[in-house]
Design a protein around this motif. Sequence first.
Motif, short mmCIF file in Angstrom:
data_model
loop_
_atom_site.label_atom_id
_atom_site.label_comp_id
_atom_site.label_asym_id
_atom_site.label_seq_id
_atom_site.Cartn_x
_atom_site.Cartn_y
_atom_site.Cartn_z
N ALA A 1 0.84 -1.20 0.00
CA ALA A 1 0.00 0.00 0.00
C ALA A 1 0.88 1.25 0.00
N VAL A 2 0.75 2.04 -1.05
CA VAL A 2 1.59 3.23 -1.22
C VAL A 2 1.46 4.18 -0.03
N ALA A 40 6.98 8.87 -11.60
CA ALA A 40 5.97 9.66 -12.31
C ALA A 40 6.47 9.84 -13.74
N PRO A 41 6.18 8.88 -14.63
CA PRO A 41 6.76 8.90 -15.97
C PRO A 41 6.32 10.11 -16.80
N GLY A 93 1.36 13.67 -7.08
CA GLY A 93 2.17 12.62 -7.70
C GLY A 93 1.48 11.88 -8.83
N ASP A 94 0.15 12.04 -8.98
CA ASP A 94 -0.55 11.37 -10.07
C ASP A 94 -0.15 11.98 -11.41
N VAL A 95 -0.08 11.13 -12.43
CA VAL A 95 0.21 11.62 -13.79
C VAL A 95 -1.03 11.41 -14.65
N ALA A 96 -1.08 12.11 -15.79
CA ALA A 96 -2.27 12.04 -16.65
C ALA A 96 -2.42 10.66 -17.28
#
Length: 333
Positions: free
Chosen positions: A85-86, A130-131, A293-296
């Motif tokens: 779990a992150v 986060a690519p 930290g979320d990416v599209a």
Amino acid sequence: MKILLTGGAGYIGSHAAVVLSQAGHEVIIFDNFSNSSRSVISRLENILNKKIVCIEGNICDFALLENAIQKNQIEAVIHFAGLKAVGESNAKPLEYYANNVQGTISLLQAMQATGVKKIIFSSSATVYGAPKYSPIDEEYPLSATNPYGRSKIFIEKILQDLAISDQSWSIVCLRYFNPVGAHESGLIGEDPEGIPNNLMPYLAQVAIGKLAKVYVFGDDYQTLDGTGVRDYIHVMDLAEGHLAALAYACRQTGFEAINLGTGKGSSVLEIIKGFEVASKKTIPYEIVGRRFGDVAVCFAKADLAKKKLGWSAKRDLSDAFKSAWKWQNLEGK
């Protein structure tokens, strides 16, 4: 072959146990049931119509691992066991490093002591951090935004160093994208404790009335509908990827890291709508702010798996929705 599955009672491990058993391998499960249910073993036996050897223990226990490998004449290991779990990893970094990294070292030492040198490691697309572009290939620089992801990177580096130091090792790291769905029987599936961290089980719990609504984190990304796009892979395709990786490890030595994904992305709203169709339920959702930290967009380039393993994902998302809903409705799970 006789194969030790650490964490074999968990979500991905249990589905791999089915695929490996049905392919003629003998699986021995090693699990401490910290994030899985003992009832999974009886459900596996129901699906496979045979007894499953299960050893209860912690992967940090070198002596127990060594004994399990020797006693059961293990020939290869598939290493699923790990905390995952992150959010929890940010709160409990020491626990994550102790269990994931130290536990893997104990396992590798037990394998080395018993002369077993074939291992498939359950890695993750979190090693890409986060690519900045998709599809993501295996050459993308590794980074992580949390201790969970860093633990996977550390383990991959340890495995790489091991393969360099002793060229008789066969090591395959499988970098999973987003596993979804369940076995077609509906007897095993993703069964998180507490509030689910992943989208599909969260949707299932909303559809069944256990949770009120789904929170969609951001609708202003540069995507078709503004919501985040991810690579969702059916858990049975993922399980079959482990069977292919095992065959590869029997043919080759050295270290290889391989993505397991579909090679295409789906948005959060597409997943919600698809699950509504499968469950015949309306799933309320609320758009809230983006998560840090979320990416599209994040999806795999899966060409290497096809080239090296002869594997590619075969099932579509509708299969995943139907099986996840069947699993959610299983009595007394």
